[in-house]
Design a protein around this motif. Structure first.
Motif, PDB file in Angstrom:
ATOM      1  N   LEU A  22      50.226  35.330  33.167  1.00  0.00           N
ATOM      2  CA  LEU A  22      49.445  35.517  34.390  1.00  0.00           C
ATOM      3  C   LEU A  22      50.114  36.603  35.236  1.00  0.00           C
ATOM      4  N   HIS A  23      49.334  37.645  35.558  1.00  0.00           N
ATOM      5  CA  HIS A  23      49.793  38.719  36.429  1.00  0.00           C
ATOM      6  C   HIS A  23      48.940  38.695  37.686  1.00  0.00           C
ATOM      7  N   ALA A  24      49.583  38.809  38.829  1.00  0.00           N
ATOM      8  CA  ALA A  24      48.830  38.810  40.090  1.00  0.00           C
ATOM      9  C   ALA A  24      49.568  39.644  41.131  1.00  0.00           C
ATOM     10  N   TYR A  25      48.816  39.992  42.177  1.00  0.00           N
ATOM     11  CA  TYR A  25      49.429  40.693  43.315  1.00  0.00           C
ATOM     12  C   TYR A  25      48.865  40.108  44.605  1.00  0.00           C
ATOM     13  N   TYR A  26      49.764  39.786  45.543  1.00  0.00           N
ATOM     14  CA  TYR A  26      49.376  39.273  46.858  1.00  0.00           C
ATOM     15  C   TYR A  26      49.874  40.247  47.933  1.00  0.00           C
ATOM     16  N   ASP A  27      49.048  40.459  48.952  1.00  0.00           N
ATOM     17  CA  ASP A  27      49.506  41.302  50.058  1.00  0.00           C
ATOM     18  C   ASP A  27      50.416  40.500  50.985  1.00  0.00           C
ATOM     19  N   ASN A  28      50.884  41.141  52.057  1.00  0.00           N
ATOM     20  CA  ASN A  28      51.842  40.462  52.926  1.00  0.00           C
ATOM     21  C   ASN A  28      51.225  39.378  53.798  1.00  0.00           C
ATOM     22  N   GLN A  29      49.909  39.176  53.648  1.00  0.00           N
ATOM     23  CA  GLN A  29      49.240  38.034  54.286  1.00  0.00           C
ATOM     24  C   GLN A  29      48.942  36.945  53.251  1.00  0.00           C
ATOM     25  N   THR A  30      49.497  37.132  52.062  1.00  0.00           N
ATOM     26  CA  THR A  30      49.357  36.257  50.878  1.00  0.00           C
ATOM     27  C   THR A  30      47.909  36.128  50.407  1.00  0.00           C
ATOM     28  N   VAL A  31      47.107  37.179  50.630  1.00  0.00           N
ATOM     29  CA  VAL A  31      45.755  37.232  50.069  1.00  0.00           C
ATOM     30  C   VAL A  31      45.853  37.861  48.691  1.00  0.00           C
ATOM     31  N   GLY A  44      41.850  27.223  36.575  1.00  0.00           N
ATOM     32  CA  GLY A  44      40.425  26.964  36.347  1.00  0.00           C
ATOM     33  C   GLY A  44      39.481  27.854  37.126  1.00  0.00           C
ATOM     34  N   LYS A  45      39.946  29.046  37.494  1.00  0.00           N
ATOM     35  CA  LYS A  45      39.105  29.956  38.263  1.00  0.00           C
ATOM     36  C   LYS A  45      39.062  31.322  37.588  1.00  0.00           C
ATOM     37  N   SER A  46      38.010  32.090  37.889  1.00  0.00           N
ATOM     38  CA  SER A  46      37.894  33.444  37.366  1.00  0.00           C
ATOM     39  C   SER A  46      38.511  34.412  38.361  1.00  0.00           C
ATOM     40  N   PRO A  47      38.897  35.606  37.903  1.00  0.00           N
ATOM     41  CA  PRO A  47      39.425  36.601  38.846  1.00  0.00           C
ATOM     42  C   PRO A  47      38.459  36.897  40.000  1.00  0.00           C
ATOM     43  N   GLU A  48      37.178  36.891  39.716  1.00  0.00           N
ATOM     44  CA  GLU A  48      36.176  37.197  40.751  1.00  0.00           C
ATOM     45  C   GLU A  48      36.173  36.159  41.865  1.00  0.00           C
ATOM     46  N   GLU A  49      36.526  34.916  41.516  1.00  0.00           N
ATOM     47  CA  GLU A  49      36.561  33.846  42.525  1.00  0.00           C
ATOM     48  C   GLU A  49      37.800  33.921  43.410  1.00  0.00           C
ATOM     49  N   VAL A  50      38.796  34.670  42.954  1.00  0.00           N
ATOM     50  CA  VAL A  50      40.090  34.662  43.639  1.00  0.00           C
ATOM     51  C   VAL A  50      40.377  35.974  44.379  1.00  0.00           C
ATOM     52  N   ILE A  51      40.137  37.119  43.712  1.00  0.00           N
ATOM     53  CA  ILE A  51      40.516  38.426  44.272  1.00  0.00           C
ATOM     54  C   ILE A  51      39.794  38.691  45.590  1.00  0.00           C
ATOM     55  N   ASN A  52      40.601  39.005  46.595  1.00  0.00           N
ATOM     56  CA  ASN A  52      40.119  39.308  47.962  1.00  0.00           C
ATOM     57  C   ASN A  52      39.445  38.117  48.653  1.00  0.00           C
ATOM     58  N   LYS A  53      39.546  36.932  48.057  1.00  0.00           N
ATOM     59  CA  LYS A  53      38.855  35.774  48.624  1.00  0.00           C
ATOM     60  C   LYS A  53      39.783  34.585  48.902  1.00  0.00           C
ATOM     61  N   MET A  54      40.894  34.494  48.185  1.00  0.00           N
ATOM     62  CA  MET A  54      41.759  33.327  48.322  1.00  0.00           C
ATOM     63  C   MET A  54      43.194  33.725  48.656  1.00  0.00           C
ATOM     64  N   THR A  55      43.808  32.934  49.500  1.00  0.00           N
ATOM     65  CA  THR A  55      45.233  33.092  49.770  1.00  0.00           C
ATOM     66  C   THR A  55      46.017  32.251  48.758  1.00  0.00           C
ATOM     67  N   SER A  56      47.325  32.483  48.730  1.00  0.00           N
ATOM     68  CA  SER A  56      48.162  31.696  47.811  1.00  0.00           C
ATOM     69  C   SER A  56      48.110  30.213  48.164  1.00  0.00           C
ATOM     70  N   LYS A  57      47.987  29.906  49.457  1.00  0.00           N
ATOM     71  CA  LYS A  57      47.917  28.507  49.880  1.00  0.00           C
ATOM     72  C   LYS A  57      46.656  27.840  49.359  1.00  0.00           C
ATOM     73  N   GLU A  58      45.523  28.568  49.430  1.00  0.00           N
ATOM     74  CA  GLU A  58      44.240  28.010  48.965  1.00  0.00           C
ATOM     75  C   GLU A  58      44.231  27.850  47.454  1.00  0.00           C
ATOM     76  N   LEU A  59      44.890  28.776  46.749  1.00  0.00           N
ATOM     77  CA  LEU A  59      44.903  28.710  45.285  1.00  0.00           C
ATOM     78  C   LEU A  59      45.865  27.654  44.770  1.00  0.00           C
ATOM     79  N   LEU A  60      47.047  27.620  45.345  1.00  0.00           N
ATOM     80  CA  LEU A  60      48.098  26.738  44.821  1.00  0.00           C
ATOM     81  C   LEU A  60      47.915  25.270  45.191  1.00  0.00           C
TER      82      LEU A  60
END
Length: 361
Positions: A22-31, A44-60
Motif C-alpha cells: 500500500l502506497h499513499a500520500y497525506y498532506d499536512n492536514q492528513t487529507v 475495503g475502499k477504492s482509491p476514488e472513495e479516499v483520495i481528496n475525501k478522507m483524512t487519516s482519522k476517518e480512514l483508520l
C-alpha cells in the motif's frame, strides 16, 4: 518529451496499482492525496472513495489513536517505522510493517508518504521459531530435571541399601537378620516402583506436558518414610504424617516422591546437634489450593544471610561435607513446573518450615 514523460507516468501509476504494497500520500492536514489499489485489501475502499475525501482519522478509525504519535512525528520531519496488527474487512488479522516518510519542501513539511507491507507470513514464521525454541528449551530443562531426579532418588535408595547391608553383616541373631531382610524387601519394592515411574516419565520427555495422576498425599508420605526408614532409625528421628488420608491431588507422582524425599531427607540431615529430629507433615485445603507443610526442629537457616541464595544451585548453608547444593534447587524447579510454589520460614536453632502450595484443578 512530454509524451515520453506521460508514458512513464502512466506506467508508474500502473505499477503502483498492481503493487501488493500500500502506497499513499497525506498532506499536512492528513487529507489523503494519493493511494493505490492496495487500499481495498486493507480497508475495503477504492482509491476514488479516499483520495481528496478522507483524512487519516476517518480512514483508520480505531487505529488512528494508536498511529497518531507516528503521524505527528512524521509531520515534524522524522521518519517512522512500526508494526501494527490490522483487522481486514474480511475479519482476518494481518500484521503490517508501516513506514512514514516526511515530504519536506524547503524547511516546511508538506505532508508524508506511507508504505504499508504485509509481513504476516514473516511474523508467523517468527512465532513458529519462537515456539520451537521454547519447546527445545523446555525439553532440555526436563531432561536435566529427569537426570537430577534419577540421581537424587537412586541416591536415597543406595544410601539406605548400603546401611542395611552393613547392619545385616553385623547382625548377631536370626531375628536381627530377618528384620534387615524385611528392610531390604521394602527398599526393593520401593525401588521397583520408582524405576517404573521413572520409565514412564522418560517416555514423556518429548511431550509438552507431564502426565498427572490422582494420588493420596498421605500414602506418598508413608512411602517416603518407608524409603528413608534406616536413616530415620539411625538418627532417632520421628516423622509425623498428619495429613488427612482423604486429601488427593492430581499431580506427577515421580515429582511428588522426589519433592518429599528431598525435604524429609534435609530435615533429617540438618538436625539440631542437641536434640532428636521431629518432623511434622501437615496439609490444608485453602479455597482453590492445597498447602503442604513440612516442619522440623532442626538447626534452622539464617534467612537474613541466605534467603536470596536458598533455592540457587550449588548453594549450601550448614557446612556439611556431603551437601551438594542441588536438592532445594531441584525441588523448587519441580514444584514450579507443576504450577505450584514453595516458601520457607526458618530460625536458627529453632527449625524450619517449608510450605508448598498447589492449585486444585
Amino acid at each position: 518529451m512530454d509524451k515520453t514523460n506521460n508514458n512513464y507516468g502512466s506506467m508508474a501509476e500502473m505499477v503502483m496499482d498492481h503493487s501488493l504494497v500500500l502506497h499513499a500520500y497525506y498532506d499536512n492536514q492528513t487529507v489523503c492525496r494519493f493511494v493505490n489499489n492496495a487500499i481495498h485489501k486493507w480497508f475495503g475502499k477504492s482509491p476514488e472513495e479516499v483520495i481528496n475525501k478522507m483524512t487519516s482519522k476517518e480512514l483508520l478509525g480505531p487505529l488512528y489513536e494508536l498511529n497518531l504519535p507516528f503521524i505527528l512525528s512524521a509531520l515534524k520531519g522524522k521518519k517512522e517505522q512500526f508494526e501494527r496488527e490490522i483487522t481486514l474487512p474480511t475479519g482476518e488479522k494481518h500484521c503490517a510493517l508501516i513506514n512514514y516518510y516526511p515530504n519536506i519542501v524547503g524547511k516546511k513539511v508538506e505532508g508524508f508518504f506511507v508504505n504499508l507491507v504485509d509481513i504476516t507470513p514473516v511474523k508467523s514464521l517468527e512465532n513458529e521459531l519462537v515456539t520451537s525454541n521454547n519447546i527445545i528449551n523446555s525439553q532440555n530443562k526436563r531432561l536435566l530435571n529427569f537426570a537430577n531426579i534419577v540421581s537424587h532418588n537412586l541416591k536415597s535408595y543406595s544410601n539406605n541399601l548400603a546401611s542395611i547391608v552393613g547392619l545385616l553383616t553385623e547382625s548377631e541373631t536370626e531375628e536381627e537378620r530377618e528384620e534387615m531382610t524385611g528392610y531390604l524387601k521394602s527398599i526393593s519394592d520401593g525401588f521397583k516402583t520408582t524405576i517404573n515411574h521413572l520409565n514412564e516419565i522418560s517416555k514423556l520427555e518429548n511431550q509438552i506436558s507431564v502426565k498427572n495422576e490422582l494420588i493420596s498425599i498421605h500414602e506418598y508420605i508413608e512411602k517416603s518414610i518407608q524409603i528413608l526408614k534406616i536413616q530415620i532409625k539411625q538418627q532417632n528421628a520421628t516423622v509425623l504424617n498428619l495429613v488427612d488420608p482423604n486429601i488427593k491431588l492430581a499431580i506427577n507422582a515421580v515429582y511428588m516422591e522426589s519433592i518429599l524425599l528431598n525435604l524429609i531427607t534435609n530435615a533429617i540431615k540438618y538436625k539440631h546437634p542437641d536434640r532428636d529430629p521431629i518432623i511434622e507433615i501437615n496439609c490444608s485445603c485453602d479455597n482453590d489450593k492445597i498447602v503442604l507443610s513440612i516442619k522440623d526442629n532442626g538447626s534452622g537457616i539464617d534467612l537474613n544471610k541466605h534467603k536470596e541464595d536458598l533455592f540457587k544451585i550449588y548453594k549450601t548453608f550448614h557446612g556439611n561435607e556431603d551437601a551438594q547444593g542441588i536438592g532445594l534447587f531441584i525441588t523448587k524447579y519441580q514444584i514450579e513446573s507443576l504450577g505450584g510454589d514453595i516458601s520457607i520460614d526458618s530460625e536458627v536453632n529453632k527449625g524450619t518450615t517449608f510450605k508448598i502450595s498447589f492449585k486444585v484443578k
